[in-house]
Each structure stands twice: as structure tokens, then as C-alpha cells.
Motif scaffolding. Structure first.
Motif, PDB file in Angstrom:
ATOM      1  N   THR A  23      46.448  44.662  49.142  1.00 34.04           N
ATOM      2  CA  THR A  23      46.618  43.821  48.031  1.00 34.04           C
ATOM      3  C   THR A  23      45.283  43.050  47.986  1.00 34.04           C
ATOM      4  O   THR A  23      44.756  42.205  48.779  1.00 34.04           O
ATOM      5  CB  THR A  23      47.765  43.001  48.225  1.00 34.04           C
ATOM      6  OG1 THR A  23      48.814  43.685  48.448  1.00 34.04           O
ATOM      7  CG2 THR A  23      47.711  41.836  46.997  1.00 34.04           C
ATOM      8  N   THR A  24      44.555  43.164  46.587  1.00 29.56           N
ATOM      9  CA  THR A  24      43.501  42.374  46.282  1.00 29.56           C
ATOM     10  C   THR A  24      43.985  41.111  45.217  1.00 29.56           C
ATOM     11  O   THR A  24      45.007  41.067  44.696  1.00 29.56           O
ATOM     12  CB  THR A  24      42.424  43.073  45.389  1.00 29.56           C
ATOM     13  OG1 THR A  24      43.063  43.638  44.234  1.00 29.56           O
ATOM     14  CG2 THR A  24      42.056  44.337  46.167  1.00 29.56           C
ATOM     15  N   ALA A  25      42.982  40.230  45.111  1.00 32.64           N
ATOM     16  CA  ALA A  25      43.126  39.074  44.161  1.00 32.64           C
ATOM     17  C   ALA A  25      43.599  39.575  42.862  1.00 32.64           C
ATOM     18  O   ALA A  25      44.197  39.045  42.070  1.00 32.64           O
ATOM     19  CB  ALA A  25      41.852  38.048  44.287  1.00 32.64           C
ATOM     20  N   ARG A  26      42.766  40.699  42.315  1.00 38.27           N
ATOM     21  CA  ARG A  26      43.122  41.366  41.057  1.00 38.27           C
ATOM     22  C   ARG A  26      44.298  41.641  40.860  1.00 38.27           C
ATOM     23  O   ARG A  26      44.948  41.426  39.838  1.00 38.27           O
ATOM     24  CB  ARG A  26      41.775  42.142  40.833  1.00 38.27           C
ATOM     25  CG  ARG A  26      40.625  41.739  40.483  1.00 38.27           C
ATOM     26  CD  ARG A  26      39.444  42.771  39.985  1.00 38.27           C
ATOM     27  NE  ARG A  26      38.320  42.435  40.078  1.00 38.27           N
ATOM     28  CZ  ARG A  26      37.600  41.474  39.263  1.00 38.27           C
ATOM     29  NH1 ARG A  26      38.358  40.847  38.415  1.00 38.27           N
ATOM     30  NH2 ARG A  26      36.139  41.242  39.333  1.00 38.27           N
ATOM     31  N   ASP A  27      44.864  42.379  41.831  1.00 31.68           N
ATOM     32  CA  ASP A  27      45.950  43.036  41.866  1.00 31.68           C
ATOM     33  C   ASP A  27      47.197  41.678  41.381  1.00 31.68           C
ATOM     34  O   ASP A  27      48.062  41.874  40.727  1.00 31.68           O
ATOM     35  CB  ASP A  27      46.551  43.457  43.364  1.00 31.68           C
ATOM     36  CG  ASP A  27      45.595  44.837  43.425  1.00 31.68           C
ATOM     37  OD1 ASP A  27      45.223  45.503  42.542  1.00 31.68           O
ATOM     38  OD2 ASP A  27      45.580  45.013  44.552  1.00 31.68           O
ATOM     39  N   ILE A  28      47.077  40.930  42.420  1.00 36.22           N
ATOM     40  CA  ILE A  28      47.886  39.670  42.388  1.00 36.22           C
ATOM     41  C   ILE A  28      47.790  38.939  40.904  1.00 36.22           C
ATOM     42  O   ILE A  28      48.934  38.657  40.154  1.00 36.22           O
ATOM     43  CB  ILE A  28      47.817  38.734  43.395  1.00 36.22           C
ATOM     44  CG1 ILE A  28      47.841  39.244  44.599  1.00 36.22           C
ATOM     45  CG2 ILE A  28      48.711  37.283  43.418  1.00 36.22           C
ATOM     46  CD1 ILE A  28      47.578  38.382  45.801  1.00 36.22           C
ATOM     47  N   ALA A  29      46.810  38.586  40.577  1.00 36.36           N
ATOM     48  CA  ALA A  29      46.475  37.950  39.188  1.00 36.36           C
ATOM     49  C   ALA A  29      47.021  38.792  37.896  1.00 36.36           C
ATOM     50  O   ALA A  29      47.557  38.394  37.136  1.00 36.36           O
ATOM     51  CB  ALA A  29      45.004  37.840  38.793  1.00 36.36           C
ATOM     52  N   ALA A  30      46.882  40.195  38.014  1.00 31.57           N
ATOM     53  CA  ALA A  30      47.482  40.925  37.088  1.00 31.57           C
ATOM     54  C   ALA A  30      49.175  40.715  37.068  1.00 31.57           C
ATOM     55  O   ALA A  30      49.526  41.107  36.078  1.00 31.57           O
ATOM     56  CB  ALA A  30      46.885  42.403  37.069  1.00 31.57           C
ATOM     57  N   ALA A  31      49.690  40.984  38.263  1.00 27.95           N
ATOM     58  CA  ALA A  31      50.991  40.959  38.426  1.00 27.95           C
ATOM     59  C   ALA A  31      51.433  39.658  38.127  1.00 27.95           C
ATOM     60  O   ALA A  31      52.842  39.726  37.527  1.00 27.95           O
ATOM     61  CB  ALA A  31      51.290  41.336  40.062  1.00 27.95           C
ATOM     62  N   ALA A  32      50.964  38.592  38.416  1.00 31.35           N
ATOM     63  CA  ALA A  32      51.312  37.424  38.141  1.00 31.35           C
ATOM     64  C   ALA A  32      51.065  37.094  36.449  1.00 31.35           C
ATOM     65  O   ALA A  32      51.599  35.888  35.950  1.00 31.35           O
ATOM     66  CB  ALA A  32      50.666  36.251  38.932  1.00 31.35           C
ATOM     67  N   GLY A  33      50.084  37.759  35.912  1.00 27.88           N
ATOM     68  CA  GLY A  33      49.728  37.262  34.407  1.00 27.88           C
ATOM     69  C   GLY A  33      48.881  36.087  34.537  1.00 27.88           C
ATOM     70  O   GLY A  33      49.120  35.194  33.291  1.00 27.88           O
ATOM     71  N   THR A  34      48.094  35.796  35.633  1.00 34.82           N
ATOM     72  CA  THR A  34      47.253  34.687  35.548  1.00 34.82           C
ATOM     73  C   THR A  34      46.013  34.979  35.720  1.00 34.82           C
ATOM     74  O   THR A  34      45.620  36.117  35.841  1.00 34.82           O
ATOM     75  CB  THR A  34      47.626  33.684  36.583  1.00 34.82           C
ATOM     76  OG1 THR A  34      47.553  34.381  38.044  1.00 34.82           O
ATOM     77  CG2 THR A  34      49.328  33.369  36.629  1.00 34.82           C
ATOM     78  N   SER A  35      44.882  34.085  35.718  1.00 37.43           N
ATOM     79  CA  SER A  35      43.486  34.311  35.885  1.00 37.43           C
ATOM     80  C   SER A  35      43.316  34.394  37.460  1.00 37.43           C
ATOM     81  O   SER A  35      44.023  33.788  38.239  1.00 37.43           O
ATOM     82  CB  SER A  35      42.614  33.095  35.387  1.00 37.43           C
ATOM     83  OG  SER A  35      42.851  31.957  35.965  1.00 37.43           O
ATOM     84  N   LEU A  36      42.182  34.809  37.917  1.00 33.82           N
ATOM     85  CA  LEU A  36      41.877  35.157  39.336  1.00 33.82           C
ATOM     86  C   LEU A  36      41.351  33.660  39.940  1.00 33.82           C
ATOM     87  O   LEU A  36      41.763  33.182  40.819  1.00 33.82           O
ATOM     88  CB  LEU A  36      40.403  35.752  39.359  1.00 33.82           C
ATOM     89  CG  LEU A  36      40.655  37.201  39.675  1.00 33.82           C
ATOM     90  CD1 LEU A  36      39.264  37.929  39.442  1.00 33.82           C
ATOM     91  CD2 LEU A  36      41.357  37.854  40.522  1.00 33.82           C
ATOM     92  N   ALA A  37      40.887  32.609  38.915  1.00 31.95           N
ATOM     93  CA  ALA A  37      40.777  31.135  39.292  1.00 31.95           C
ATOM     94  C   ALA A  37      41.846  30.594  39.763  1.00 31.95           C
ATOM     95  O   ALA A  37      41.673  29.729  40.623  1.00 31.95           O
ATOM     96  CB  ALA A  37      39.962  30.866  38.099  1.00 31.95           C
ATOM     97  N   SER A  38      43.024  30.901  38.997  1.00 29.96           N
ATOM     98  CA  SER A  38      44.188  30.074  39.324  1.00 29.96           C
ATOM     99  C   SER A  38      44.741  30.308  41.017  1.00 29.96           C
ATOM    100  O   SER A  38      45.209  29.506  41.638  1.00 29.96           O
ATOM    101  CB  SER A  38      45.487  30.608  38.644  1.00 29.96           C
ATOM    102  OG  SER A  38      45.680  31.994  38.812  1.00 29.96           O
ATOM    103  N   ILE A  39      44.120  31.678  41.531  1.00 30.70           N
ATOM    104  CA  ILE A  39      44.522  31.615  43.163  1.00 30.70           C
ATOM    105  C   ILE A  39      43.748  30.546  43.788  1.00 30.70           C
ATOM    106  O   ILE A  39      44.482  30.086  44.753  1.00 30.70           O
ATOM    107  CB  ILE A  39      44.268  33.033  43.565  1.00 30.70           C
ATOM    108  CG1 ILE A  39      45.080  33.978  42.688  1.00 30.70           C
ATOM    109  CG2 ILE A  39      44.250  33.339  44.901  1.00 30.70           C
ATOM    110  CD1 ILE A  39      44.667  35.604  42.921  1.00 30.70           C
TER     111      ILE A  39
END
Length: 191
Positions: A23-39
Motif C-alpha cells: 500500500t502506497t500513500a497514493r493508493d490511500i489518498a485515492a481511496a480516501a478522495g484526499t490529497s497526499l498532503a493530508s496524510i
């Protein structure tokens, strides 16, 4: 839901679909509908978010099991209660296969990830007391005994999960488990 909750939900989905390491940060951001910066803003790192998502997923599973087991037949014999509880636990493996796979994936990383070890250790302590209660022991009456009995069931739970992950068709039934426990107790002889 806010970004934090969306990230946790997205991370849980990714954990179940891809596992921890893939799992990558991009995967999570896409699944969450948020930006990478929000992580980074909400969790400091992708690993911290994945750890939080895993802890939450484990707690949800524990609550699900607790709810299901609370419906064990009232007045059942200890043997019937044991089999009813283990029946529900074994049934849960099918629904929670990805969660178990992720937990086993992380066991191999504990030597290098003390924060994961600490999270699992805390969950283990809580799990032991919860399991002791499910099987009829009051931790307030005898915490040492409750921890030992809970740890026994926890070892059985993880062992059964690992066997189920490898060969679900040959996992012991609740009746088999009860019979094996009786055989072990008989082999020990009187105290």
C-alpha cells in the motif's frame, strides 16, 4: 466524514485489498478522495496512518466478535459455550481473511518496528482480558488467572487463524477443538 476519517477508511480498504507493504500513500489518498498532503498533516507518515488503520480494523473485528459471542445460548454448559464461541470465531475467519493476512505480514517486521510491536502488545493485553471474560472468567476476581486463560485462547486463536489461512478446508471444527482440549487435559492427569 472529515479528511482524517476518510484517510482511515481509505487506508483500511487498501490494507485489506493490497496488504501493508504494497500500500502506497497514493493508493490511500485515492481511496480516501484526499490529497497526499493530508496524510502528513493528520498522521505524520503513511506508516503511522497504516498502523492506525490496522489498530482500528483489529478493534472493529474484536467488537464484532464480542457482539456475536454475547449471543451465546444462556445457561449453556461450559462445553457448549466453548463450541459456540469457537464456531463464531472460525466463521469470522472467512470475512476477515485480509485482516489476518496483514497481521501475519506485520509479525515479521516487529523486530524493526517497535511502534508496531507496542500496538500489538497493547491489543494482546486487552484481547486476553476480553477472551477470558467471553469464556466465563471475571478478570476483576483473578486477573492473573484471567490473563493466563485469555493468553491460552489467544494462542489458539492465532494458531487457528494461521492454519485457516494455509488450508481452510482442514481447519479443526469447534467440536474437534473441544475434543482435543479434553484429550490434553486428560493427558495432564490430576493436578
Amino acid at each position: 466524514m472529515g479528511n482524517r476519517e476518510d484517510l482511515l477508511a481509505g487506508a483500511k480498504r487498501c490494507l485489506m485489498e493490497k496488504g501493508y507493504a504494497a500500500t502506497t500513500a497514493r493508493d490511500i489518498a485515492a481511496a480516501a478522495g484526499t490529497s497526499l498532503a493530508s496524510i502528513g498533516y493528520h498522521f505524520r507518515s503513511t506508516k503511522a496512518l497504516l498502523d492506525a488503520a490496522l489498530v482500528e480494523a483489529m478493534a472493529e473485528w474484536g467488537h464484532e466478535i464480542e457482539q456475536a459471542l454475547a449471543s451465546a445460548p444462556p445457561g449453556a454448559t461450559p462445553a457448549a459455550r466453548f463450541e459456540a464461541i469457537w464456531s463464531r470465531i472460525i466463521e469470522s475467519y472467512d470475512r476477515t481473511r485480509p485482516l489476518w493476512a496483514v497481521q501475519f505480514e506485520l509479525l515479521a517486521q516487529m523486530e524493526r518496528r517497535p511502534e508496531v510491536r507496542e500496538a500489538f502488545a497493547a491489543a494482546n493485553r486487552q484481547g486476553r482480558l476480553g477472551l477470558a471474560e467471553l469464556f466465563g472468567l471475571d478478570p476483576a476476581a483473578d486477573e492473573k488467572k484471567a490473563m493466563a486463560v485469555g493468553a491460552f485462547h489467544q494462542a489458539l486463536l492465532a494458531g487457528m487463524a494461521s492454519q485457516w489461512l494455509v488450508d481452510p478446508g482442514r481447519t479443526l471444527t469447534p467440536s474437534d477443538l473441544a475434543g482435543a482440549l479434553r484429550a490434553v487435559a486428560e493427558s495432564l492427569g490430576p493436578e
